[in-house]
Design an enzyme around this catalytic site. Structure first.
Site, PDB file in Angstrom:
ATOM      1  N   ASP A   1     -12.393 -10.193  -0.360  1.00  0.00           N
ATOM      2  CA  ASP A   1     -13.807 -10.352   0.275  1.00  0.00           C
ATOM      3  C   ASP A   1     -14.926  -9.229  -0.277  1.00  0.00           C
ATOM      4  O   ASP A   1     -14.364  -8.352  -1.028  1.00  0.00           O
ATOM      5  CB  ASP A   1     -13.716 -10.145   1.798  1.00  0.00           C
ATOM      6  CG  ASP A   1     -13.099  -8.847   2.123  1.00  0.00           C
ATOM      7  OD1 ASP A   1     -12.957  -7.834   1.594  1.00  0.00           O
ATOM      8  OD2 ASP A   1     -12.446  -8.843   3.175  1.00  0.00           O
TER       9      ASP A   1
ATOM     10  N   HIS B   1     -10.836  -6.127  -1.893  1.00  0.00           N
ATOM     11  CA  HIS B   1     -11.746  -5.594  -0.825  1.00  0.00           C
ATOM     12  C   HIS B   1     -12.974  -4.808  -1.418  1.00  0.00           C
ATOM     13  O   HIS B   1     -12.820  -3.524  -1.756  1.00  0.00           O
ATOM     14  CB  HIS B   1     -11.112  -4.779   0.165  1.00  0.00           C
ATOM     15  CG  HIS B   1     -10.152  -5.361   1.123  1.00  0.00           C
ATOM     16  ND1 HIS B   1     -10.370  -6.514   1.739  1.00  0.00           N
ATOM     17  CD2 HIS B   1      -8.756  -5.226   1.195  1.00  0.00           C
ATOM     18  CE1 HIS B   1      -9.300  -7.256   2.306  1.00  0.00           C
ATOM     19  NE2 HIS B   1      -8.292  -6.399   2.140  1.00  0.00           N
TER      20      HIS B   1
ATOM     21  N   GLU C   1       0.763  -1.074  -0.055  1.00  0.00           N
ATOM     22  CA  GLU C   1      -0.004   0.057  -0.035  1.00  0.00           C
ATOM     23  C   GLU C   1       0.954   1.295  -0.073  1.00  0.00           C
ATOM     24  O   GLU C   1       0.568   2.201   0.615  1.00  0.00           O
ATOM     25  CB  GLU C   1      -0.908   0.061   0.997  1.00  0.00           C
ATOM     26  CG  GLU C   1      -1.939  -1.248   1.271  1.00  0.00           C
ATOM     27  CD  GLU C   1      -2.893  -1.427   2.444  1.00  0.00           C
ATOM     28  OE1 GLU C   1      -2.605  -0.566   3.340  1.00  0.00           O
ATOM     29  OE2 GLU C   1      -3.645  -2.444   2.356  1.00  0.00           O
TER      30      GLU C   1
ATOM     31  N   GLU D   1      -6.537 -10.633  -1.231  1.00  0.00           N
ATOM     32  CA  GLU D   1      -7.228 -10.251  -0.028  1.00  0.00           C
ATOM     33  C   GLU D   1      -8.966 -10.295  -0.128  1.00  0.00           C
ATOM     34  O   GLU D   1      -9.525  -9.336   0.068  1.00  0.00           O
ATOM     35  CB  GLU D   1      -6.831  -9.062   0.868  1.00  0.00           C
ATOM     36  CG  GLU D   1      -5.442  -9.128   0.981  1.00  0.00           C
ATOM     37  CD  GLU D   1      -4.954  -7.889   1.735  1.00  0.00           C
ATOM     38  OE1 GLU D   1      -5.821  -7.254   2.386  1.00  0.00           O
ATOM     39  OE2 GLU D   1      -3.625  -7.542   1.940  1.00  0.00           O
TER      40      GLU D   1
ATOM     41  N   ASN E   1       1.615  -4.840  -3.288  1.00  0.00           N
ATOM     42  CA  ASN E   1       0.428  -5.088  -2.920  1.00  0.00           C
ATOM     43  C   ASN E   1      -0.730  -3.994  -2.527  1.00  0.00           C
ATOM     44  O   ASN E   1      -0.290  -3.071  -1.784  1.00  0.00           O
ATOM     45  CB  ASN E   1       0.370  -6.219  -1.775  1.00  0.00           C
ATOM     46  CG  ASN E   1      -1.024  -6.987  -1.443  1.00  0.00           C
ATOM     47  OD1 ASN E   1      -1.695  -7.653  -2.432  1.00  0.00           O
ATOM     48  ND2 ASN E   1      -1.320  -6.790  -0.091  1.00  0.00           N
TER      49      ASN E   1
END
Ligand code: 9MR
Length: 485
Positions: free
Chosen positions: A286, A256, A179, A284, A220
Site C-alpha cells: 500500500d 508499506h 518481522e 502487503e 516476511n
C-alpha cells in the site's frame, strides 16, 4: 512503460465504451462507474473489455496479483465481488494470525480463517498464508509464557503443524516467520528470540517444511523494499540460512510505502534476493498519501504503484504483488498514520484510482480510460538543476528510542566521477552504519563519499545512500555540502 503513455486520450477506445463494457461483462466494481458519453458496445469491445480485470491480466502473464481480505466484510456484495473479480490471490489480513486461530493453548478456532479459505476456493484463487511465527498479534499465553526452550518448541510445532496441516493442499505459500528484525537491523525482542535465540527462525522453517513438504516457505517484513541496513541484515540472514540448508523458499517484501518517497533501488534489491535462488513477493503493498487526496497526489501514487509493480515483474524470481486490502474504505492506514490514507488502488466507493490503471498497464492492459480533464490544482514549480558540482538533500525516514535511519540524495549539477557529502550534527547524533556510501566521522563532522557503483553521475542524475544513526533525544536535519571528488 510510463504512466503518461498509459493515460490515453480519445482515439483509442472511448471511455464510455470501455467502462460500460466492463460494467456489463464483469459485474465488478466498475458497474457503478459514471459512464461518460456511453455508446453502444460491440461484442468485440465487450470481449476485449472482459479480459481487462487485473486478475485476468495477471493470469495471462502467470503472475500473482493478490489482496488481503477480512472475513467480516465478505457479506458485503461490492467487497466480495471486487475481491473475486480483480485478484487471483487472497491473504487473510488478520483471520489466520495466532491470536485468532489459537487464543488459548490447544483451543483452535477456525471459523474466520475457514470462511476466507472457502471464499478463495469458490473463486479459484491462490492463498498466501499469513502468518505463523510473529511477535505481534500473539496471544498472551504465548507472548508472556515462561517456557523452557523445549516447551516453546513444542508450542510452536503444535501451532505450525495444526495450522498448516488443516490447509495442506489449499494454502501453498506461507509467511512462516514474520518481522523478526527491527528497524535498527537487529533481531527483535520476542518470546521466540528470548527463549531460543536466533535459531527460532531456522527451527520454525524446519517445522513448517515437516508440516507441509509441498508448501513454499517465506520470511516476511516491512522496510526491506530497497537496499538499506534492514534489508542488508535480511540478505545476510537468508544467505546464512540457505548455506545451512534451512528450508526457506522465499522472502516477502511487504511494501508499506509513502507516496513520493519510494526507495530508488527496489528492483536491484529484489534482484539480489532472487539471485540467492529465493522467490520474492511484494506481500502487503500500500502506498499512503497525505490527506486530502488530490488528483495530482493520486497521479504520483499511480507512478509509485507502477514503479513497484514494474520492479517486481521485471525480475523473473519475483512472482507477484499482493495489495494490503480491497478498498480504501477498510485499509489499516488511516488508523495507524494520522492524516494519511487513500493507500490502495481502489477507492472507498470501489472506484478504480489512477493507481489501479497503473497496475493494469504494467500487467499488459490498456491502462484504462482517458486522463481526467486537466485540473486547476497548482503544480509544483520545476526544480532548478543544482548550481555547482552537486547538491545533497537529507531525509529522516525512521526513528526509534535511540536510533534513526536517514537517506541522502545526491544530484549532480555537472558530470561527476565521484562525490563527497559533508555535514555536522548539532544534536549529538552519530552514524553507526551506512550503505551505498563510505562514511567516516570525526567528532560531529561526517564525510560520505561514493562507493564504486554510484560515483559516476551525469548532470541532473541522482543517487541515494542511507545510514542508521544514533541519537540522544534529538534528530535534526543538518546542512549538507556536496562537492565532486
Ligand atoms: O492490516 C492489519 C491490521 O488490520 C491490524 O490491526 C494490524 C495489527 O498489527 O496488522 C495489520 O497487518 C499487518 C500485517 O499482519 C503484518 N505487516 C504489517 C501489517 C500492517 O500493520
Amino acid at each position: 512503460m510510463s504512466m503518461t503513455k498509459g493515460r490515453r486520450h480519445l482515439g483509442h477506445r472511448t471511455v464510455g465504451a470501455v467502462a460500460l463494457a466492463l460494467a456489463l461483462v464483469t459485474g465488478g466494481f466498475l458497474a457503478d462507474t459514471h459512464v461518460r458519453g456511453a455508446t453502444p458496445v460491440s461484442a468485440e469491445e465487450a470481449a476485449q473489455a472482459q479480459q481487462a480485470t487485473l486478475r485476468e491480466l495477471a493470469d495471462q502473464r502467470g503472475v500473482r496479483m493478490g489482496t488481503a481480505i477480512a472475513s467480516h466484510h465478505l457479506n458485503q456484495s461490492d467487497y466480495a465481488r471486487t475481491a473475486a473479480a480483480e485478484f487471483n490471490s487472497i491473504t487473510h489480513e488478520n483471520d489466520l494470525k495466532w491470536e485468532t486461530v489459537q487464543p488459548q493453548q490447544g483451543q483452535f478456532n477456525w471459523t474466520n480463517a475457514d470462511r476466507i479459505v472457502e471464499f478463495a476456493e469458490q473463486n479459484d484463487q491462490m492463498i498466501h498464508g499469513h502468518t505463523l511465527v510473529w511477535h505481534s498479534q500473539l496471544p498472551s499465553w504465548v507472548a508472556d509464557g515462561n517456557f523452557t526452550p523445549d516447551q516453546l518448541r513444542g508450542v510452536m510445532r503444535d501451532h505450525i503443524n495444526t495450522t498448516m496441516g488443516r490447509y495442506r493442499g489449499q494454502i501453498d505459500t506461507w509467511d512462516v516467520v514474520n518481522e523478526p528484525i527491527g528497524d535498527d537491523a537487529r533481531f527483535r525482542d520476542s518470546v521466540f528470540h528470548r527463549t531460543l535465540g536466533v535459531d527460532f527462525i531456522a527451527e520454525s522453517f524446519r517445522m513448517a517444511r515437516a508440516a507441509d513438504p509441498n508448501a513454499r516457505l517465506f520470511i516476511n517484513d516491512y522496510n526491506i523494499d530497497g537496499i538499506n541496513a534492514k534489508s542488508n541484515a535480511y540478505y545476510d540472514l537468508v544467505r546464512d540460512l540457505l548455506a545451512q540448508g534451512v528450508p526457506i523458499d522465499g522472502i516477502g517484501m511487504q511494501g508499506h510505502l509513502i507516496s513520493g518517497q519510494l526507495p530508488s533501488d527496489i528492483q536491484q534489491n529484489i534482484q539480489r534476493f532472487a539471485d540467492l535462488g529465493l522467490e520474492v513477493m511484494i506481500t502487503e503493498l500500500d502506498i499512503r498519501i497525505q490527506m486530502p487526496a488530490t488528483q495530482q497526489k493520486l497521479e504520483q501514487q499511480a507512478r509509485d504503484y507502477e514503479t513497484v509493480a514494474n520492479a517486481c515483474y521485471a525480475v523473473s524470481g519475483c512472482s507477484g504483488v499482493i495489495v494490503w486490502g480491497v478498498t480504501d474504505a477498510y485499509s489499516w492506514v488511516p488508523d495507524h498514520f494520522s492524516g494519511e490514507g487513500a493507500a490502495l488502488p481502489i477507492d472507498e466507493n470501489y472506484q478504480p484510482k489512477p493507481a489501479y490503471w497503473a497496475l493494469h498497464e504494467v500487467l499488459g492492459g490498456d491502462g484504462g480510460p482517458v486522463d481526467p480533464p486537466p485540473t486547476e490544482e497548482p503544480t509544483d514549480p520545476p526544480t532548478d538543476p543544482p548550481v555547482g558540482d552537486c547538491e545533497a538533500s537529507y531525509q529522516v525516514v525512521g526513528e526509534w528510542n535511540d536510533g534513526f535511519q536517514a537517506e541522502v540524495t545526491v544530484t549532480a549539477g555537472s558530470n561527476l566521477t565521484g562525490w563527497t557529502v559533508t555535514w555536522s550534527f548539532t544534536g549529538g547524533e552519530g552514524v553507526s552504519h551506512a550503505w551505498n556510501a563510505s562514511v567516516s566521522s570525526s567528532g560531529s563532522n561526517i564525510t560520505a563519499t561514493n562507493v564504486a557503483h554510484n560515483g559516476t553521475l551525469s548532470s541532473g542524475q541522482s543517487t541515494t545512500f542511507g545510514f542508521v544513526g544514533t541519537h540522544n533525544g534529538t534528530v535534526g536535519t543538518p546542512q549538507l555540502t556536496c562537492a565532486s571528488s
